[in-house]
Enzyme design. Structure first.
Site, PDB file in Angstrom:
ATOM      1  N   LYS A   9     -12.924  25.339   7.229  1.00 41.18           N
ATOM      2  CA  LYS A   9     -11.507  25.207   6.911  1.00 41.18           C
ATOM      3  C   LYS A   9     -10.650  25.715   8.080  1.00 41.18           C
ATOM      4  O   LYS A   9     -11.183  26.343   9.019  1.00 41.18           O
ATOM      5  CB  LYS A   9     -11.236  25.972   5.600  1.00 41.18           C
ATOM      6  CG  LYS A   9     -11.962  25.356   4.388  1.00 41.18           C
ATOM      7  CD  LYS A   9     -11.754  26.183   3.114  1.00 41.18           C
ATOM      8  CE  LYS A   9     -12.471  25.556   1.917  1.00 41.18           C
ATOM      9  NZ  LYS A   9     -12.309  26.371   0.677  1.00 41.18           N
ATOM     10  N   TYR A  49      -9.815  17.142  -2.960  1.00 39.07           N
ATOM     11  CA  TYR A  49      -9.814  18.137  -4.039  1.00 39.07           C
ATOM     12  C   TYR A  49      -9.292  17.551  -5.354  1.00 39.07           C
ATOM     13  O   TYR A  49      -8.799  18.296  -6.205  1.00 39.07           O
ATOM     14  CB  TYR A  49      -8.994  19.360  -3.623  1.00 39.07           C
ATOM     15  CG  TYR A  49      -9.732  20.319  -2.715  1.00 39.07           C
ATOM     16  CD1 TYR A  49     -10.938  20.912  -3.119  1.00 39.07           C
ATOM     17  CD2 TYR A  49      -9.232  20.661  -1.472  1.00 39.07           C
ATOM     18  CE1 TYR A  49     -11.621  21.800  -2.299  1.00 39.07           C
ATOM     19  CE2 TYR A  49      -9.910  21.563  -0.639  1.00 39.07           C
ATOM     20  CZ  TYR A  49     -11.102  22.122  -1.068  1.00 39.07           C
ATOM     21  OH  TYR A  49     -11.781  23.007  -0.257  1.00 39.07           O
ATOM     22  N   ARG A  85     -25.014  25.913  -0.334  1.00 42.40           N
ATOM     23  CA  ARG A  85     -24.086  26.732  -1.137  1.00 42.40           C
ATOM     24  C   ARG A  85     -24.497  28.209  -1.107  1.00 42.40           C
ATOM     25  O   ARG A  85     -23.650  29.089  -1.151  1.00 42.40           O
ATOM     26  CB  ARG A  85     -24.049  26.227  -2.580  1.00 42.40           C
ATOM     27  CG  ARG A  85     -23.518  24.802  -2.757  1.00 42.40           C
ATOM     28  CD  ARG A  85     -22.044  24.722  -2.936  1.00 42.40           C
ATOM     29  NE  ARG A  85     -21.559  25.356  -4.136  1.00 42.40           N
ATOM     30  CZ  ARG A  85     -20.286  25.312  -4.535  1.00 42.40           C
ATOM     31  NH1 ARG A  85     -19.387  24.652  -3.812  1.00 42.40           N
ATOM     32  NH2 ARG A  85     -19.901  25.907  -5.634  1.00 42.40           N
ATOM     33  N   HIS A 115     -16.142  25.037   3.132  1.00 43.96           N
ATOM     34  CA  HIS A 115     -16.424  24.228   1.935  1.00 43.96           C
ATOM     35  C   HIS A 115     -17.828  23.653   2.038  1.00 43.96           C
ATOM     36  O   HIS A 115     -18.269  23.277   3.119  1.00 43.96           O
ATOM     37  CB  HIS A 115     -15.423  23.067   1.850  1.00 43.96           C
ATOM     38  CG  HIS A 115     -15.851  21.978   0.900  1.00 43.96           C
ATOM     39  ND1 HIS A 115     -15.560  22.015  -0.449  1.00 43.96           N
ATOM     40  CD2 HIS A 115     -16.583  20.844   1.081  1.00 43.96           C
ATOM     41  CE1 HIS A 115     -16.090  20.948  -1.037  1.00 43.96           C
ATOM     42  NE2 HIS A 115     -16.715  20.221  -0.134  1.00 43.96           N
ATOM     43  N   GLU A 126     -18.089  12.817  -0.888  1.00 45.39           N
ATOM     44  CA  GLU A 126     -17.341  13.492   0.176  1.00 45.39           C
ATOM     45  C   GLU A 126     -17.726  12.960   1.554  1.00 45.39           C
ATOM     46  O   GLU A 126     -16.863  12.789   2.420  1.00 45.39           O
ATOM     47  CB  GLU A 126     -17.562  15.009   0.078  1.00 45.39           C
ATOM     48  CG  GLU A 126     -16.897  15.589  -1.169  1.00 45.39           C
ATOM     49  CD  GLU A 126     -17.243  17.051  -1.453  1.00 45.39           C
ATOM     50  OE1 GLU A 126     -16.716  17.576  -2.451  1.00 45.39           O
ATOM     51  OE2 GLU A 126     -18.032  17.658  -0.701  1.00 45.39           O
TER      52      GLU A 126
HETATM   53  P1  DAT Z   1     -15.997  26.090  -3.945  1.00 39.76           P
HETATM   54  O1  DAT Z   1     -15.181  25.947  -2.678  1.00 39.76           O
HETATM   55  O2  DAT Z   1     -16.836  27.332  -3.909  1.00 39.76           O
HETATM   56  O3  DAT Z   1     -16.796  24.855  -4.283  1.00 39.76           O
HETATM   57  P2  DAT Z   1     -14.139  25.264  -6.026  1.00 39.76           P
HETATM   58  O4  DAT Z   1     -14.599  23.877  -5.762  1.00 39.76           O
HETATM   59  O5  DAT Z   1     -14.147  25.745  -7.435  1.00 39.76           O
HETATM   60  O6  DAT Z   1     -14.959  26.332  -5.147  1.00 39.76           O
HETATM   61  O7  DAT Z   1     -12.644  25.435  -5.503  1.00 39.76           O
HETATM   62  C1  DAT Z   1     -12.251  24.858  -4.264  1.00 39.76           C
HETATM   63  C2  DAT Z   1     -11.442  25.865  -3.495  1.00 39.76           C
HETATM   64  O8  DAT Z   1     -10.264  26.174  -4.239  1.00 39.76           O
HETATM   65  C3  DAT Z   1     -12.122  27.208  -3.282  1.00 39.76           C
HETATM   66  O9  DAT Z   1     -12.970  27.203  -2.147  1.00 39.76           O
HETATM   67  C4  DAT Z   1     -10.963  28.121  -3.113  1.00 39.76           C
HETATM   68  C5  DAT Z   1      -9.914  27.528  -4.053  1.00 39.76           C
HETATM   69  N1  DAT Z   1      -9.945  28.214  -5.360  1.00 39.76           N
HETATM   70  C6  DAT Z   1     -10.882  28.075  -6.323  1.00 39.76           C
HETATM   71  N2  DAT Z   1     -10.614  28.841  -7.381  1.00 39.76           N
HETATM   72  C7  DAT Z   1      -9.450  29.482  -7.075  1.00 39.76           C
HETATM   73  C8  DAT Z   1      -8.629  30.421  -7.752  1.00 39.76           C
HETATM   74  N3  DAT Z   1      -8.947  30.866  -8.970  1.00 39.76           N
HETATM   75  N4  DAT Z   1      -7.512  30.864  -7.120  1.00 39.76           N
HETATM   76  C9  DAT Z   1      -7.185  30.432  -5.878  1.00 39.76           C
HETATM   77  N5  DAT Z   1      -7.907  29.539  -5.187  1.00 39.76           N
HETATM   78  C10 DAT Z   1      -9.027  29.077  -5.774  1.00 39.76           C
HETATM   79 MG    MG Z   2     -16.121  22.973  -4.783  1.00 39.20          MG
END
Ligand code: DAT
Ligand code: MG
Length: 148
Positions: A9, A49, A85, A115, A126
């Site tokens: 990122k 996203y 992961r 990510h 993706e």
């Molecule tokens: P990951 O990146 O581990 O796959 P995710 O897909 O649930 O996690 O979420 C994507 C991104 O969004 C994550 O890297 C950071 C942000 N994010 C996730 N949950 C969050 C939260 N509760 N508050 C703020 N940002 C969050």
């Molecule tokens: Mg994710």
């Protein structure tokens, strides 16, 4: 062979972590199949996203991802989605184990550096989104030193 999409990122790029992060995947034995530095626009970040569009943090997340160039990568190897992961660590760096990328290099969830696709299926989606031009066709000559 399984593939995953990994993105360093904007904070990871700005902080000079690209080489360190690539090195971790390389040294594990995974194969780099795609790599580019790219700044994406809002529409593209929203597509990436899309599953999180209802979340309260969605807008901030999109702002963060479009705030500078990201390093987009495809990594290949046995179990690379799940193992990738693990190398990355838990979403919230407060919960990421030391030794993981987020555990070693991040503090806040909204600046968690990297990510990685969460399933083989989302990896395919993706990779298609980020690499419409396709990825490199090559096989590492180290294959038989890494796989039995
Ligand atoms: P990951 O990146 O581990 O796959 P995710 O897909 O649930 O996690 O979420 C994507 C991104 O969004 C994550 O890297 C950071 C942000 N994010 C996730 N949950 C969050 C939260 N509760 N508050 C703020 N940002 C969050
Ligand atoms: Mg994710």
């Amino acid at each position: 062979m399984e593939q995953t999409f990994v993105m360093i990122k904007p904070d990871g790029v700005q902080r000079g972590l690209v080489g360190e992060i690539i090195g971790r995947f390389e040294k594990k034995g995974f194969t780099l199949k795609g790599l580019k530095l790219i700044t994406v626009d809002r529409h593209f970040a929203e597509q990436h996203y899309a599953d999180l569009s209802a979340k309260p943090f969605f807008n901030g997340l999109v702002e963060y991802i479009i705030s500078g160039p990201v390093a987009a990568m495809v990594w290949e190897g046995k179990n690379v989605v799940t193992t990738g992961r693990k190398i990355i660590g838990a979403t919230n760096p407060a919960d990421s184990a030391p030794g993981t990328i987020r555990g070693d290099y991040a503090i806040d969830i909204g600046r968690n550096v990297i990510h990685g696709s969460d399933s083989v299926e989302s990896g395919k989606k993706e990779i298609a989104l980020w690499f419409p031009e396709g990825i490199a066709e090559w096989r590492s000559s180290l294959h038989s030193w890494i796989y039995e």
